[in-house]
Design a protein around this motif. Structure first.
Motif, PDB file in Angstrom:
ATOM      1  N   ARG A 110       8.222   8.162  -6.834  1.00  0.00           N
ATOM      2  CA  ARG A 110       7.263   8.435  -7.971  1.00  0.00           C
ATOM      3  C   ARG A 110       6.038   7.638  -7.850  1.00  0.00           C
ATOM      4  N   GLY A 111       5.350   7.598  -8.742  1.00  0.00           N
ATOM      5  CA  GLY A 111       3.992   7.388  -8.687  1.00  0.00           C
ATOM      6  C   GLY A 111       3.563   6.030  -9.399  1.00  0.00           C
ATOM      7  N   SER A 112       4.323   5.164  -9.708  1.00  0.00           N
ATOM      8  CA  SER A 112       3.781   3.879 -10.325  1.00  0.00           C
ATOM      9  C   SER A 112       3.200   3.113  -9.330  1.00  0.00           C
ATOM     10  N   ARG A 113       2.395   2.073  -9.565  1.00  0.00           N
ATOM     11  CA  ARG A 113       1.605   1.232  -8.841  1.00  0.00           C
ATOM     12  C   ARG A 113       2.336   0.520  -8.094  1.00  0.00           C
ATOM     13  N   LYS A 114       3.584  -0.055  -8.763  1.00  0.00           N
ATOM     14  CA  LYS A 114       4.362  -0.737  -7.839  1.00  0.00           C
ATOM     15  C   LYS A 114       5.174  -0.056  -6.728  1.00  0.00           C
ATOM     16  N   SER A 115       5.491   1.233  -7.075  1.00  0.00           N
ATOM     17  CA  SER A 115       6.326   1.958  -6.139  1.00  0.00           C
ATOM     18  C   SER A 115       5.150   2.436  -4.985  1.00  0.00           C
ATOM     19  N   MET A 116       3.898   2.954  -5.411  1.00  0.00           N
ATOM     20  CA  MET A 116       3.109   3.228  -4.373  1.00  0.00           C
ATOM     21  C   MET A 116       2.406   2.280  -3.329  1.00  0.00           C
ATOM     22  N   LEU A 117       2.101   1.132  -3.743  1.00  0.00           N
ATOM     23  CA  LEU A 117       1.371  -0.031  -3.247  1.00  0.00           C
ATOM     24  C   LEU A 117       2.734  -0.616  -2.219  1.00  0.00           C
ATOM     25  N   SER A 118       3.902  -0.776  -3.124  1.00  0.00           N
ATOM     26  CA  SER A 118       5.037  -1.353  -2.159  1.00  0.00           C
ATOM     27  C   SER A 118       5.234  -0.411  -0.994  1.00  0.00           C
ATOM     28  N   SER A 119       5.529   0.962  -1.185  1.00  0.00           N
ATOM     29  CA  SER A 119       5.605   1.710  -0.217  1.00  0.00           C
ATOM     30  C   SER A 119       4.427   1.789   0.985  1.00  0.00           C
ATOM     31  N   LEU A 120       3.145   1.423   0.799  1.00  0.00           N
ATOM     32  CA  LEU A 120       2.190   1.566   1.598  1.00  0.00           C
ATOM     33  C   LEU A 120       2.492   0.221   2.491  1.00  0.00           C
ATOM     34  N   ASP A 121       2.781  -0.805   1.839  1.00  0.00           N
ATOM     35  CA  ASP A 121       2.915  -2.218   2.841  1.00  0.00           C
ATOM     36  C   ASP A 121       4.246  -2.049   3.395  1.00  0.00           C
ATOM     37  N   GLN A 122       4.988  -1.218   3.140  1.00  0.00           N
ATOM     38  CA  GLN A 122       6.267  -1.027   4.096  1.00  0.00           C
ATOM     39  C   GLN A 122       5.862  -0.002   5.150  1.00  0.00           C
ATOM     40  N   SER A 123       5.099   0.957   5.000  1.00  0.00           N
ATOM     41  CA  SER A 123       4.674   1.701   5.856  1.00  0.00           C
ATOM     42  C   SER A 123       3.618   1.244   7.180  1.00  0.00           C
ATOM     43  N   LEU A 124       2.770   0.406   6.455  1.00  0.00           N
ATOM     44  CA  LEU A 124       1.999  -0.480   7.419  1.00  0.00           C
ATOM     45  C   LEU A 124       2.870  -1.192   8.285  1.00  0.00           C
ATOM     46  N   LYS A 125       3.789  -1.808   7.923  1.00  0.00           N
ATOM     47  CA  LYS A 125       4.643  -2.704   8.660  1.00  0.00           C
ATOM     48  C   LYS A 125       5.444  -2.001   9.482  1.00  0.00           C
ATOM     49  N   ARG A 126       5.950  -0.820   9.424  1.00  0.00           N
ATOM     50  CA  ARG A 126       6.870   0.178  10.446  1.00  0.00           C
ATOM     51  C   ARG A 126       5.947   0.416  11.523  1.00  0.00           C
ATOM     52  N   MET A 127       4.586   0.943  11.209  1.00  0.00           N
ATOM     53  CA  MET A 127       3.688   1.331  12.010  1.00  0.00           C
ATOM     54  C   MET A 127       2.794   0.320  13.069  1.00  0.00           C
ATOM     55  N   GLY A 128       2.978  -0.941  12.311  1.00  0.00           N
ATOM     56  CA  GLY A 128       2.452  -2.236  13.038  1.00  0.00           C
ATOM     57  C   GLY A 128       0.801  -1.919  12.867  1.00  0.00           C
ATOM     58  N   LEU A 129       0.306  -1.579  11.465  1.00  0.00           N
ATOM     59  CA  LEU A 129      -1.066  -1.275  11.331  1.00  0.00           C
ATOM     60  C   LEU A 129      -1.623  -2.147  10.278  1.00  0.00           C
ATOM     61  N   GLU A 130      -2.900  -2.177  10.297  1.00  0.00           N
ATOM     62  CA  GLU A 130      -3.522  -2.972   9.287  1.00  0.00           C
ATOM     63  C   GLU A 130      -4.170  -2.264   8.093  1.00  0.00           C
ATOM     64  N   TYR A 131      -4.324  -0.797   8.522  1.00  0.00           N
ATOM     65  CA  TYR A 131      -4.430   0.069   7.416  1.00  0.00           C
ATOM     66  C   TYR A 131      -4.359   1.763   8.058  1.00  0.00           C
ATOM     67  N   VAL A 132      -4.262   2.481   7.127  1.00  0.00           N
ATOM     68  CA  VAL A 132      -4.181   3.966   7.290  1.00  0.00           C
ATOM     69  C   VAL A 132      -5.369   4.667   6.979  1.00  0.00           C
ATOM     70  N   ASP A 133      -5.650   5.657   7.789  1.00  0.00           N
ATOM     71  CA  ASP A 133      -7.049   6.373   7.388  1.00  0.00           C
ATOM     72  C   ASP A 133      -6.766   7.175   6.044  1.00  0.00           C
ATOM     73  N   ILE A 134      -5.636   7.808   5.956  1.00  0.00           N
ATOM     74  CA  ILE A 134      -5.471   8.484   4.540  1.00  0.00           C
ATOM     75  C   ILE A 134      -4.154   8.208   3.846  1.00  0.00           C
ATOM     76  N   PHE A 135      -4.346   7.876   2.563  1.00  0.00           N
ATOM     77  CA  PHE A 135      -3.067   7.449   1.658  1.00  0.00           C
ATOM     78  C   PHE A 135      -2.971   8.404   0.721  1.00  0.00           C
ATOM     79  N   TYR A 136      -1.768   9.137   0.554  1.00  0.00           N
ATOM     80  CA  TYR A 136      -1.719  10.342  -0.311  1.00  0.00           C
ATOM     81  C   TYR A 136      -0.757   9.842  -1.499  1.00  0.00           C
ATOM     82  N   SER A 137      -0.890  10.516  -2.671  1.00  0.00           N
ATOM     83  CA  SER A 137       0.071  10.671  -3.592  1.00  0.00           C
ATOM     84  C   SER A 137       0.933  11.993  -3.163  1.00  0.00           C
ATOM     85  N   HIS A 138       2.227  11.774  -2.857  1.00  0.00           N
ATOM     86  CA  HIS A 138       2.907  13.097  -2.146  1.00  0.00           C
ATOM     87  C   HIS A 138       3.382  13.950  -3.113  1.00  0.00           C
ATOM     88  N   ARG A 139       3.472  13.467  -4.575  1.00  0.00           N
ATOM     89  CA  ARG A 139       3.777  14.391  -5.543  1.00  0.00           C
ATOM     90  C   ARG A 139       3.120  13.959  -6.714  1.00  0.00           C
TER      91      ARG A 139
END
Length: 330
Positions: A110-139
């Motif tokens: 879902r779309g809480s601040r906790k969920s969205m930002l925690s998910s982004l941190d996990q995504s960056l770690k999995r890809m080995g990135l400091e940033y993504v170019d586009i971050f979406y609210s998926h639904r």
């Protein structure tokens, strides 16, 4: 052997502005929803990503839960970046999303601040990135105030973890409200990822009007109707297809005789245009220039090359467009 990108990768690919922003995307982008998960061969995934980039595809689309299993597509792409594409990071547009279920407990979707930002941190770690170019609210999340979800996107940009933000699977009214909030916050809302194909026309039901008014670009997912707008299922369900394997991606019951009959007629028109059905379906999505890019998936390099070749003919006559509408309406 170290990968070296094709020196002519920008020779034939045109690039389109994303709405009113300065961001440009290729008309064909590579989606990593399938064929990049932990169950797939890494070397095939690497071959697909490298060949796409060699052909001028600079945009790679992911989400936190892509796989299978969830998260493994980002892990695979992280390996591809490390092994092949890291020297070209500034030439890449890498997108990820959060919103659908990713981990157990109340914060894994879902779309809480906790969920969205925690998910982004996990995504960056999995890809080995400091940033993504586009971050979406998926639904859209009816359980969370839209202001909270949009402020999480805003915070991602302000923290330097995303350059732009977008939404996916929002209707016209929800998109308009999100645009107002993000404009007030001063965050670059540049793109909407929408399900759009000859068989799925929700973009035309008010959403495109909102995007045009707000200066937001769009990227179409499933432009080939999950394979129904290709020649793969015109005769029968192939034994090696996802539909035959019982995938939720495309189930045998989704392949109706009505849709197949339309696909066969469309295939005849595509042949007259000198295109495959898949190429014509992609060209149709891109035909007016309103859709910035079409997301494709591929399991083989040849399939990838054939789909990208759709950009060679995006023109339709009025008679062809009328015939397509007639086929779809019958």
């Amino acid at each position: 052997m170290d990968y070296k990108a094709d020196e002519n990768r920008y020779g034939e690919m045109p690039y389109r502005k994303t709405g009113k922003s300065g961001l440009k995307l290729p008309p064909i982008s590579l989606g990593l929803w399938h064929n990049f998960g932990g169950t797939d061969l890494l070397e095939n995934s690497r071959a697909l990503a490298r060949r796409a980039f060699d052909l001028g595809v600079t945009h790679f689309d992911l989400a936190n839960n892509y796989g299978p299993p969830p998260g493994s597509a980002e892990e695979t792409f992280g390996q591809i970046l490390k092994k092949d594409l890291h020297p070209y990071r500034d030439e890449l547009i890498i997108a990820s999303k959060a919103g659908y279920r990713m981990w157990d407990g109340p914060y894994g979707e879902r779309g809480s601040r906790k969920s969205m930002l925690s998910s982004l941190d996990q995504s960056l770690k999995r890809m080995g990135l400091e940033y993504v170019d586009i971050f979406y609210s998926h639904r859209f999340d009816a359980e969370t105030q839209l202001e909270e979800t949009m402020s999480a996107l805003d915070q991602a940009v302000r923290q330097g973890k995303a350059l732009y933000v977008g939404v996916s699977n929002y209707n016209a009214e929800q998109t308009a409200e999100a645009a107002v909030i993000l404009k007030r916050l001063g965050t670059p809302f540049v793109i909407h990822q929408v399900h759009y194909s000859m068989f799925e026309r929700r973009l035309e039901q008010g959403l495109q009007d909102v995007l045009t008014h707000e200066g937001i670009g769009s990227i179409a997912y499933s432009p080939l109707a999950r394979g129904l707008l290709t020649d793969r299922y015109l005769k029968e369900i192939p034994a090696d297809s996802r539909a035959a394997g019982g995938s939720v991606f495309l189930r045998p019951e989704d392949i109706t005789e009505e849709k197949l009959g339309k696909s066969r007629k469309l295939n005849e028109l595509a042949a007259e245009r000198g295109q495959s059905l898949a190429q014509m379906a992609l060209a149709w999505v891109l035909r007016k220039g309103l859709v910035t890019s079409a997301l494709i998936g591929a399991s083989k390099v040849q399939q990838l090359e054939d789909n990208i070749a759709a950009i060679r003919n995006l023109h339709f006559t009025d008679e062809e467009l009328a015939l397509i509408d007639q086929i779809l309406a019958d």
